[in-house]
Design a protein around this motif. Structure first.
Motif, PDB file in Angstrom:
ATOM      1  N   GLU A 166       0.898  -1.145  -0.058  1.00  0.00           N
ATOM      2  CA  GLU A 166       0.008   0.044  -0.022  1.00  0.00           C
ATOM      3  C   GLU A 166       0.858   1.443   0.089  1.00  0.00           C
ATOM      4  O   GLU A 166       0.589   2.228  -0.657  1.00  0.00           O
ATOM      5  CB  GLU A 166      -0.948  -0.112   1.121  1.00  0.00           C
ATOM      6  CG  GLU A 166      -1.850   1.194   1.386  1.00  0.00           C
ATOM      7  CD  GLU A 166      -2.624   1.173   2.202  1.00  0.00           C
ATOM      8  OE1 GLU A 166      -3.930   2.105   2.439  1.00  0.00           O
ATOM      9  OE2 GLU A 166      -2.713   0.126   3.368  1.00  0.00           O
ATOM     10  N   TYR A 220      -1.253  -4.122  -5.617  1.00  0.00           N
ATOM     11  CA  TYR A 220      -1.895  -3.870  -4.218  1.00  0.00           C
ATOM     12  C   TYR A 220      -3.398  -4.331  -4.323  1.00  0.00           C
ATOM     13  O   TYR A 220      -3.614  -4.811  -3.080  1.00  0.00           O
ATOM     14  CB  TYR A 220      -1.927  -2.349  -4.254  1.00  0.00           C
ATOM     15  CG  TYR A 220      -3.085  -1.668  -3.237  1.00  0.00           C
ATOM     16  CD1 TYR A 220      -2.512  -1.926  -1.936  1.00  0.00           C
ATOM     17  CD2 TYR A 220      -4.270  -0.987  -3.612  1.00  0.00           C
ATOM     18  CE1 TYR A 220      -3.498  -1.031  -0.885  1.00  0.00           C
ATOM     19  CE2 TYR A 220      -5.238  -0.651  -2.673  1.00  0.00           C
ATOM     20  CZ  TYR A 220      -4.743  -0.518  -1.323  1.00  0.00           C
ATOM     21  OH  TYR A 220      -5.711  -0.182  -0.379  1.00  0.00           O
ATOM     22  N   GLU A 235      -4.825  -6.972  -1.133  1.00  0.00           N
ATOM     23  CA  GLU A 235      -6.088  -6.558  -0.548  1.00  0.00           C
ATOM     24  C   GLU A 235      -7.029  -7.614  -0.524  1.00  0.00           C
ATOM     25  O   GLU A 235      -7.890  -7.981   0.243  1.00  0.00           O
ATOM     26  CB  GLU A 235      -6.801  -5.221  -0.913  1.00  0.00           C
ATOM     27  CG  GLU A 235      -7.578  -4.429  -0.264  1.00  0.00           C
ATOM     28  CD  GLU A 235      -8.067  -3.110  -0.913  1.00  0.00           C
ATOM     29  OE1 GLU A 235      -8.311  -2.224  -0.330  1.00  0.00           O
ATOM     30  OE2 GLU A 235      -8.179  -3.250  -2.318  1.00  0.00           O
TER      31      GLU A 235
END
Length: 353
Positions: free
Chosen positions: A116, A143, A147
């Motif tokens: 991140e 990312y 996630e």
């Protein structure tokens, strides 16, 4: 001379025996025996066939099933950290049931935090034109994947109840490894099994000849050996749209309210459906004879002083009466219900009132 004398005597005796046998077996005597049998008359009693209105019902046996059954398990193998319930416990929708080991989740969160930072930095540089679009897209993809992985692990690290119900089985203890291999009677992998029992369902396979008579919403009577003499009412929920060509049956699913939970999944039950009121021939059961060595049933009808044999099928039974089915029977026929055990097709009969 003595031998010749004995031989001559033997031949004389044989000739006498043959002559006697020939006289007793003459064609005329055989015809007379057959005529005598054909001329015998049997005394019988008859009744006139008439239609009776009966309720067509069908009965099937089945096992009660939970309305909903879920084998709860995470999407991937791992160590079982803690199970919060035991078999038989009542559970509520959304209740925490199982916690899996969080090591992978913690590692994934750390990885996500690092990616991140790179993504935020890359986003700032893109806005001032310091990085190419391709470099930015690569970091953004990393990312999003990190996630998604965290979200997946969070969902599968804790298992919650999808509905109100009960725990029907527990297959692991705290600290054991869940491998994902099938371990339930249903052939599925699970840590615990949940059932919804405030309603139960019954599945039966019904003969295709009743397909046009059964529809959703028909009432069903359910009886069990556990609660003798009690009738539990249910309804037809689903009529499956296809016929099994191997068995010539179709599946019917029925729902039985069970708010007091007196019925339990797995109980043996009998399901009875009243389909329609029909007109049928209902006769004394003793009037129906069975052909020895087979399942063929038949009756005798008196016609013009003689007995006529008619093959029949059996329908519903009502104490000492039974429904008979045959295309050869008509209203007004004279059914023989007494003296029929001695009859053969075509024999002369005398009706006694």
């Amino acid at each position: 001379m003595e031998f010749k004398s004995k031989l001559k005597g033997f031949m004389t005796v044989a000739a006498v025996i043959l002559t006697a046998y020939g006289c007793s077996s003459s064609p005329g005597d055989e015809a007379g025996t057959a005529t005598e049998a054909g001329d015998r008359t049997e005394a019988v009693r008859v009744l006139e066939l008439g239609y009776s209105e009966i309720a067509r019902s069908i009965n099937y046996t089945a096992n009660l099933r939970a309305f909903t059954e879920v084998h709860l398990a995470p999407a991937q193998p791992g160590r079982v950290d803690r199970i919060h319930v035991e078999a038989g416990d009542r559970i509520g929708r959304g209740q925490l049931l199982v916690e899996m080991d969080r090591t992978q989740l913690q590692q994934a969160r750390l990885q996500l935090a690092g990616i991140e930072k790179d993504y935020r930095r890359m986003d700032t540089l893109r806005k001032v034109g310091s990085v190419t679009r391709q470099q930015y897209d690569q970091v953004k993809t990393q990312y999003e994947m990190a996630e998604s992985n965290v979200a997946f692990l969070m969902e599968n690290t804790t298992l919650t109840a999808p509905f109100d119900g009960r725990v029907s089985a527990k297959y692991f203890e705290n600290g054991e490894m869940f491998s994902g291999a099938p371990n339930t009677p249903a052939g599925k992998a699970a840590i615990i099994t949940l059932v919804h029992t405030s309603r139960l369902k019954v599945m039966i396979n019904v003969s295709e000849r009743y397909y046009r008579h059964i529809s959703e919403g028909i009432s069903v009577e359910i009886t069990t050996d556990v609660w003798p003499g009690e009738v539990f009412m249910g309804t037809v929920k689903t009529v499956y749209p296809t016929i099994d060509p191997a068995t010539r049956t179709f599946t019917v699913e029925m729902v039985v309210p069970n708010s007091d939970e007196r019925l339990r999944p797995g109980m043996f039950a009998r399901a009875t459906m009243e389909l329609e009121q029909i007109e049928a021939f209902v006769v004394p059961a003793l009037a129906v004879l069975k052909l020895q060595g087979s399942n063929e049933r038949f009756v005798f009808i008196e016609e013009n002083g003689r007995a006529r044999r008619v093959a029949v099928g059996l329908g519903e039974r009502f104490d000492d009466m039974v429904e008979i089915i045959s295309d050869e029977l008509s209203e007004g026929d004279r059914l023989i219900f007494a003296g029929q055990a001695r009859l053969v097709d075509g024999v002369a009969v005398e009706v006694q009132w």
